[in-house]
Design an enzyme around this catalytic site. Structure first.
Site, mmCIF file in Angstrom:
data_model
loop_
_atom_site.group_PDB
_atom_site.id
_atom_site.type_symbol
_atom_site.label_atom_id
_atom_site.label_comp_id
_atom_site.label_asym_id
_atom_site.label_seq_id
_atom_site.Cartn_x
_atom_site.Cartn_y
_atom_site.Cartn_z
ATOM 1 N N HIS A 16 63.708 90.675 50.946
ATOM 2 C CA HIS A 16 63.363 92.100 51.008
ATOM 3 C C HIS A 16 63.071 92.633 49.601
ATOM 4 O O HIS A 16 62.108 93.369 49.398
ATOM 5 C CB HIS A 16 64.536 92.925 51.558
ATOM 6 C CG HIS A 16 64.896 92.669 52.986
ATOM 7 N ND1 HIS A 16 66.170 92.365 53.392
ATOM 8 C CD2 HIS A 16 64.150 92.706 54.124
ATOM 9 C CE1 HIS A 16 66.201 92.233 54.710
ATOM 10 N NE2 HIS A 16 64.991 92.422 55.185
ATOM 11 N N LYS A 40 72.366 96.563 67.367
ATOM 12 C CA LYS A 40 73.465 95.806 67.973
ATOM 13 C C LYS A 40 74.391 95.277 66.876
ATOM 14 O O LYS A 40 73.952 94.524 66.011
ATOM 15 C CB LYS A 40 72.911 94.622 68.780
ATOM 16 C CG LYS A 40 72.417 95.011 70.152
ATOM 17 C CD LYS A 40 71.848 93.790 70.884
ATOM 18 C CE LYS A 40 70.382 93.607 70.581
ATOM 19 N NZ LYS A 40 69.936 92.325 70.174
ATOM 20 N N ARG A 89 56.662 86.355 57.281
ATOM 21 C CA ARG A 89 57.164 85.032 56.894
ATOM 22 C C ARG A 89 56.486 83.949 57.713
ATOM 23 O O ARG A 89 55.721 83.155 57.203
ATOM 24 C CB ARG A 89 58.688 84.958 57.102
ATOM 25 C CG ARG A 89 59.493 85.709 56.079
ATOM 26 C CD ARG A 89 60.877 86.002 56.570
ATOM 27 N NE ARG A 89 60.825 86.888 57.713
ATOM 28 C CZ ARG A 89 61.868 87.424 58.321
ATOM 29 N NH1 ARG A 89 63.076 87.101 57.923
ATOM 30 N NH2 ARG A 89 61.736 88.235 59.333
ATOM 31 N N SER A 127 68.219 88.212 57.023
ATOM 32 C CA SER A 127 69.579 88.759 56.937
ATOM 33 C C SER A 127 70.518 87.972 57.842
ATOM 34 O O SER A 127 71.657 87.671 57.467
ATOM 35 C CB SER A 127 69.591 90.232 57.371
ATOM 36 O OG SER A 127 68.758 90.998 56.547
HETATM 37 P P1 ADP Z 1 63.531 94.766 61.161
HETATM 38 O O1 ADP Z 1 64.722 94.804 62.084
HETATM 39 O O2 ADP Z 1 62.765 96.065 61.114
HETATM 40 O O3 ADP Z 1 62.628 93.568 61.328
HETATM 41 P P2 ADP Z 1 64.481 93.502 58.713
HETATM 42 O O4 ADP Z 1 65.484 94.052 57.741
HETATM 43 O O5 ADP Z 1 64.843 92.251 59.422
HETATM 44 O O6 ADP Z 1 64.195 94.708 59.709
HETATM 45 O O7 ADP Z 1 63.090 93.281 57.988
HETATM 46 C C1 ADP Z 1 62.365 94.335 57.412
HETATM 47 C C2 ADP Z 1 61.002 93.810 56.986
HETATM 48 O O8 ADP Z 1 61.148 92.853 55.947
HETATM 49 C C3 ADP Z 1 60.224 93.090 58.094
HETATM 50 O O9 ADP Z 1 58.850 93.391 57.949
HETATM 51 C C4 ADP Z 1 60.474 91.624 57.801
HETATM 52 O O10 ADP Z 1 59.425 90.814 58.284
HETATM 53 C C5 ADP Z 1 60.496 91.654 56.279
HETATM 54 N N1 ADP Z 1 61.243 90.526 55.713
HETATM 55 C C6 ADP Z 1 62.509 90.141 55.990
HETATM 56 N N2 ADP Z 1 62.853 89.046 55.279
HETATM 57 C C7 ADP Z 1 61.767 88.723 54.524
HETATM 58 C C8 ADP Z 1 61.468 87.669 53.602
HETATM 59 N N3 ADP Z 1 62.353 86.708 53.326
HETATM 60 N N4 ADP Z 1 60.231 87.650 53.028
HETATM 61 C C9 ADP Z 1 59.330 88.613 53.353
HETATM 62 N N5 ADP Z 1 59.544 89.612 54.217
HETATM 63 C C10 ADP Z 1 60.748 89.669 54.801
#
Ligand code: ADP
Length: 161
Positions: A16, A40, A89, A127
């Protein structure tokens, strides 16, 4: 131009933060927004996540951290953001993200979704993966900022695995 980067960030990872840093070079102002919509069993409260991301981005002057309730497009309108950033990703991200981008387009035609490709070293990182590794005592120092790693370890110290 103002861009928003919405997500759950439970917790924020180096993947992120890579997207945030790269976006901060592309747009004048970036607002990282945590969705308050019920998630959740989150590990961290919205307030804890706000603090974690604020600490991790304190060196980036054009990055703001906020949270919102409801539809992302409404938040974008309120903040006059014209760009919604999402990270990509793997192929499975693409299907989900494209559907969401198309949906948002039907709700707000003036908001553009911009996808940033993950940096190669973070392509596997999420995450939930970090939480899974920490749950079994694995090292996570190379996946999240130090203060987040500390918070996760503290969480597992207090909660049942
Ligand atoms: P959500 O529940 O909205 O998907 P996340 O916190 O999982 O929230 O992810 C937020 C954004 O960050 C999403 O667009 C996800 O694809 C992107 N993202 C998460 N991890 C990575 C990573 N390792 N590299 C690039 N983008 C990422």
């Amino acid at each position: 131009m103002i861009a928003i980067y919405p997500g759950s960030f439970d917790p924020v990872t180096l993947g992120h933060l890579d997207i945030i840093t790269r976006s901060s070079r592309l747009y004048e102002h970036i607002i990282v927004v945590i969705s308050r919509n019920p998630m959740k069993n989150p590990m961290f409260s919205v307030e804890e996540r706000l603090g974690q991301i604020r600490q991790a981005t304190a060196h980036l002057p054009n990055v703001e951290i906020d949270s919102f309730d409801g539809l992302t497009v409404n938040y974008a309108h309120k903040r006059q953001a014209k760009v919604l950033i999402r990270g990509l990703r793997v192929l499975s991200d693409f299907e989900k993200e494209l559907q969401m981008a198309h949906t948002n387009k039907t709700l707000a035609n003036d908001l553009e979704t911009v996808f940033l490709a993950t940096s190669t070293e973070y392509g596997f990182l999420s995450s939930s993966l970090v939480k899974e590794i920490a749950r079994f005592g694995g090292a996570i120092g190379h996946l999240v900022p130090d203060h987040v790693a500390h918070d996760i370890q503290k969480w597992y110290g207090k909660n049942l695995r």
